[in-house]
Design a protein around this motif. Structure first.
Motif, PDB file in Angstrom:
ATOM      1  N   SER A  25      37.819  15.058 -22.642  1.00  0.00           N
ATOM      2  CA  SER A  25      36.413  14.889 -23.019  1.00  0.00           C
ATOM      3  C   SER A  25      35.820  13.553 -22.590  1.00  0.00           C
ATOM      4  O   SER A  25      34.629  13.312 -22.807  1.00  0.00           O
ATOM      5  CB  SER A  25      36.284  15.026 -24.538  1.00  0.00           C
ATOM      6  OG  SER A  25      36.758  16.277 -24.957  1.00  0.00           O
ATOM      7  N   ARG A  26      36.597  12.697 -22.002  1.00  0.00           N
ATOM      8  CA  ARG A  26      36.135  11.337 -21.691  1.00  0.00           C
ATOM      9  C   ARG A  26      34.788  11.318 -20.975  1.00  0.00           C
ATOM     10  O   ARG A  26      33.862  10.613 -21.370  1.00  0.00           O
ATOM     11  CB  ARG A  26      37.193  10.624 -20.860  1.00  0.00           C
ATOM     12  CG  ARG A  26      36.832   9.196 -20.554  1.00  0.00           C
ATOM     13  CD  ARG A  26      37.932   8.501 -19.787  1.00  0.00           C
ATOM     14  NE  ARG A  26      37.587   7.108 -19.623  1.00  0.00           N
ATOM     15  CZ  ARG A  26      38.452   6.137 -19.550  1.00  0.00           C
ATOM     16  NH1 ARG A  26      39.736   6.392 -19.613  1.00  0.00           N
ATOM     17  NH2 ARG A  26      38.044   4.903 -19.390  1.00  0.00           N
ATOM     18  N   SER A  27      34.662  12.100 -19.916  1.00  0.00           N
ATOM     19  CA  SER A  27      33.413  12.074 -19.135  1.00  0.00           C
ATOM     20  C   SER A  27      32.229  12.602 -19.941  1.00  0.00           C
ATOM     21  O   SER A  27      31.085  12.200 -19.708  1.00  0.00           O
ATOM     22  CB  SER A  27      33.569  12.864 -17.835  1.00  0.00           C
ATOM     23  OG  SER A  27      33.764  14.240 -18.118  1.00  0.00           O
ATOM     24  N   LEU A  28      32.483  13.486 -20.907  1.00  0.00           N
ATOM     25  CA  LEU A  28      31.397  14.018 -21.735  1.00  0.00           C
ATOM     26  C   LEU A  28      30.713  12.901 -22.499  1.00  0.00           C
ATOM     27  O   LEU A  28      29.487  12.896 -22.657  1.00  0.00           O
ATOM     28  CB  LEU A  28      31.936  15.058 -22.717  1.00  0.00           C
ATOM     29  CG  LEU A  28      32.628  16.274 -22.110  1.00  0.00           C
ATOM     30  CD1 LEU A  28      33.258  17.119 -23.204  1.00  0.00           C
ATOM     31  CD2 LEU A  28      31.656  17.083 -21.267  1.00  0.00           C
ATOM     32  N   ALA A  37      31.439   3.042 -26.539  1.00  0.00           N
ATOM     33  CA  ALA A  37      32.907   2.982 -26.560  1.00  0.00           C
ATOM     34  C   ALA A  37      33.467   4.032 -27.509  1.00  0.00           C
ATOM     35  O   ALA A  37      32.765   4.526 -28.394  1.00  0.00           O
ATOM     36  CB  ALA A  37      33.371   1.593 -26.986  1.00  0.00           C
ATOM     37  N   PHE A  38      34.754   4.347 -27.327  1.00  0.00           N
ATOM     38  CA  PHE A  38      35.422   5.404 -28.093  1.00  0.00           C
ATOM     39  C   PHE A  38      36.854   4.972 -28.364  1.00  0.00           C
ATOM     40  O   PHE A  38      37.558   4.553 -27.447  1.00  0.00           O
ATOM     41  CB  PHE A  38      35.432   6.679 -27.240  1.00  0.00           C
ATOM     42  CG  PHE A  38      35.872   7.928 -27.942  1.00  0.00           C
ATOM     43  CD1 PHE A  38      34.965   8.940 -28.186  1.00  0.00           C
ATOM     44  CD2 PHE A  38      37.192   8.116 -28.324  1.00  0.00           C
ATOM     45  CE1 PHE A  38      35.363  10.116 -28.807  1.00  0.00           C
ATOM     46  CE2 PHE A  38      37.595   9.283 -28.951  1.00  0.00           C
ATOM     47  CZ  PHE A  38      36.669  10.291 -29.192  1.00  0.00           C
ATOM     48  N   GLU A  39      37.297   5.063 -29.612  1.00  0.00           N
ATOM     49  CA  GLU A  39      38.691   4.789 -29.979  1.00  0.00           C
ATOM     50  C   GLU A  39      39.191   5.894 -30.894  1.00  0.00           C
ATOM     51  O   GLU A  39      38.438   6.411 -31.718  1.00  0.00           O
ATOM     52  CB  GLU A  39      38.830   3.464 -30.731  1.00  0.00           C
ATOM     53  CG  GLU A  39      38.509   2.248 -29.931  1.00  0.00           C
ATOM     54  CD  GLU A  39      38.672   0.962 -30.736  1.00  0.00           C
ATOM     55  OE1 GLU A  39      39.144   1.006 -31.900  1.00  0.00           O
ATOM     56  OE2 GLU A  39      38.321  -0.097 -30.200  1.00  0.00           O
ATOM     57  N   ASN A  68      23.017  17.445 -29.934  1.00  0.00           N
ATOM     58  CA  ASN A  68      22.207  18.580 -29.471  1.00  0.00           C
ATOM     59  C   ASN A  68      22.378  18.839 -27.978  1.00  0.00           C
ATOM     60  O   ASN A  68      21.533  19.479 -27.367  1.00  0.00           O
ATOM     61  CB  ASN A  68      20.733  18.337 -29.806  1.00  0.00           C
ATOM     62  CG  ASN A  68      20.488  18.340 -31.297  1.00  0.00           C
ATOM     63  OD1 ASN A  68      20.927  19.242 -31.995  1.00  0.00           O
ATOM     64  ND2 ASN A  68      19.810  17.332 -31.798  1.00  0.00           N
ATOM     65  N   SER A  69      23.477  18.362 -27.418  1.00  0.00           N
ATOM     66  CA  SER A  69      23.684  18.469 -25.964  1.00  0.00           C
ATOM     67  C   SER A  69      24.820  19.433 -25.632  1.00  0.00           C
ATOM     68  O   SER A  69      25.673  19.728 -26.465  1.00  0.00           O
ATOM     69  CB  SER A  69      24.019  17.085 -25.395  1.00  0.00           C
ATOM     70  OG  SER A  69      25.339  16.704 -25.774  1.00  0.00           O
ATOM     71  N   PRO A  70      24.871  19.888 -24.384  1.00  0.00           N
ATOM     72  CA  PRO A  70      26.005  20.692 -23.928  1.00  0.00           C
ATOM     73  C   PRO A  70      27.320  19.897 -23.972  1.00  0.00           C
ATOM     74  O   PRO A  70      28.390  20.480 -24.137  1.00  0.00           O
ATOM     75  CB  PRO A  70      25.646  21.052 -22.478  1.00  0.00           C
ATOM     76  CG  PRO A  70      24.178  20.838 -22.359  1.00  0.00           C
ATOM     77  CD  PRO A  70      23.814  19.787 -23.366  1.00  0.00           C
ATOM     78  N   GLN A  71      27.226  18.569 -23.854  1.00  0.00           N
ATOM     79  CA  GLN A  71      28.431  17.739 -23.928  1.00  0.00           C
ATOM     80  C   GLN A  71      29.085  17.868 -25.301  1.00  0.00           C
ATOM     81  O   GLN A  71      30.313  17.912 -25.407  1.00  0.00           O
ATOM     82  CB  GLN A  71      28.110  16.261 -23.638  1.00  0.00           C
ATOM     83  CG  GLN A  71      27.800  15.981 -22.203  1.00  0.00           C
ATOM     84  CD  GLN A  71      26.320  16.110 -21.889  1.00  0.00           C
ATOM     85  OE1 GLN A  71      25.540  16.729 -22.606  1.00  0.00           O
ATOM     86  NE2 GLN A  71      25.916  15.523 -20.779  1.00  0.00           N
TER      87      GLN A  71
END
Length: 98
Positions: A25-28, A37-39, A68-71
């Motif tokens: 999912s990183r690119s999402l 950032a994400f941890e 509310n996105s496709p991501q």
């Protein structure tokens, strides 16, 4: 900047699969407006529970745009099957940082 804090109890033995879903999912997240950032943290006292710390420019970037996105739909498809129960979510604003 705000931090989305999410506690997710996972099904027994599913931490590695969940982490693999996070990696897919990183690119999402990286492509999402306002993402910083994400941890992922494992809770030591409850090894099947993870904490997500996701930084966004604002609550609106998370709740209105990303959710509310496709991501977001793709994110949940990558990790949702590993949840033992619904995640607990809150947003924080840093007051002090060392």
């Amino acid at each position: 900047m705000i931090t989305e804090v999410v506690e997710i109890p996972l099904k027994a033995g599913m931490v590695e699969q969940f982490v693999a879903g996070v990696e897919r999912s990183r690119s999402l997240f990286e492509e999402s407006p306002g993402f910083i950032a994400f941890e992922v943290h494992r809770v030591i006292e409850h090894p099947s529970t993870v904490m997500l710390l996701i930084q966004w420019e604002s609550v609106a970037h998370h709740m209105d745009m990303f959710r509310n996105s496709p991501q977001y739909t793709a994110w949940r498809a990558n990790v949702g099957e590993y949840f033992a129960e619904a995640p607990r979510l809150l947003h924080t604003q840093t007051l002090v940082s060392y």
